[in-house]
Design an enzyme around this catalytic site. Structure first.
Site, short mmCIF file in Angstrom:
data_model
loop_
_atom_site.label_atom_id
_atom_site.label_comp_id
_atom_site.label_asym_id
_atom_site.label_seq_id
_atom_site.Cartn_x
_atom_site.Cartn_y
_atom_site.Cartn_z
N ASP A 63 64.88 -44.69 25.19
CA ASP A 63 66.07 -44.66 26.04
C ASP A 63 66.02 -43.38 26.87
OD1 ASP A 63 66.62 -42.90 23.96
OD2 ASP A 63 68.58 -43.75 23.47
N PHE A 76 60.70 -40.99 30.82
CA PHE A 76 59.94 -39.76 30.58
C PHE A 76 59.93 -38.79 31.75
CE2 PHE A 76 58.02 -42.97 27.75
CZ PHE A 76 58.30 -42.37 26.53
N HIS A 184 55.62 -41.93 19.41
CA HIS A 184 56.34 -41.38 20.56
C HIS A 184 55.82 -39.98 20.87
CE1 HIS A 184 59.80 -40.03 22.97
NE2 HIS A 184 60.08 -41.31 23.14
#
Length: 238
Positions: A63, A76, A184
């Site tokens: 998100d 990002f 991640h």
């Protein structure tokens, strides 16, 4: 128009579903009562920059950034002049390690979008200081539909799935496409499989094998693409 003429055509059936109306109402309520990121006008920026027919690569995150002034609608990315968050710093470090290149200091990542890289989050909004706070609003149904719609195109797509929210979408991706999955890039996950995963070179190898030009990853911004990859919109106001 919700996103662009083409995306609206592709997603027209989704717009008629009860969850979508409820999602839009919930999002408006959140903006009215809380601080929500990105700015309202930037929620669909990633899709407006890379229209349906132009998508070659999808980088999927969780998100938006939940800190003040960070989220701009592209997963990002942050606008130039904003201190790069740790996730983006780690992405640039992996890019240098993977391709042995000097990376531009432009943090907007518009140069990637201009080459057909869709920087999409699984949820498109977030409440300030509260990651995953909008994960249950209905965004996942819409981003599922976006991925499913891309399966119907003739040209395959390369996917980079970072983190569990992104990796959960792998089930939707047709097998003729290409997937790179890892942890991640946040400080919590980067050393658990993100570093050394070499997503950029792997994606470029797939694109070349599929008869498409590779992405010039080191140009994160200030890129003048061929007309074929020209973006339909701009997020300069975001």
């Amino acid at each position: 128009m919700v996103i662009t003429e083409k995306w609206d055509e592709v997603l027209s059936e989704e717009y008629k579903k009860p969850y979508f109306s409820k999602l839009m109402e919930e999002v408006e309520r959140e903006y009215a009562h809380y601080t929500v990121y990105p700015p309202r006008e930037c929620v669909f920026a990633a899709l407006r920059l890379v229209d349906y027919d132009k998508v070659r690569v999808v980088i999927l995150g969780q998100d938006p950034y939940h800190g003040a002034g960070q989220a701009n609608g592209l997963a990002f990315a942050v606008n130039n002049g904003i201190t790069p968050p740790p996730s983006l710093v780690n992405i640039f470090n992996e890019l240098r390690s993977d391709l042995g290149v000097n990376v531009s200091d432009d943090t907007s990542l518009i140069g990637w979008a201009n080459q057909g890289v869709l920087l999409l989050n699984a949820a498109l909004t977030v409440r300030a200081g509260s990651p995953q706070s909008h994960a249950e609003l209905g965004w996942h149904e819409l981003t599922d539909a976006i991925i499913t719609a891309l399966n119907f195109r003739e040209r395959p797509v390369a996917y980079i799935l970072w983190g569990n929210s992104a990796k959960s979408k792998a089930r939707l991706i047709d097998e003729r496409n290409f997937i790179v999955m890892s942890a991640h890039p946040s400080p919590l996950g980067a050393h658990r499989g993100f570093f050394g995963s070499k997503p950029f070179s792997k994606v470029n190898a797939f694109l070349s094998q599929s008869g498409m030009p590779p992405v010039y990853w080191q140009f994160t911004g200030k890129f003048e693409p061929a007309d074929y990859y020209n973006a339909p919109g701009s997020i300069t106001k975001c």
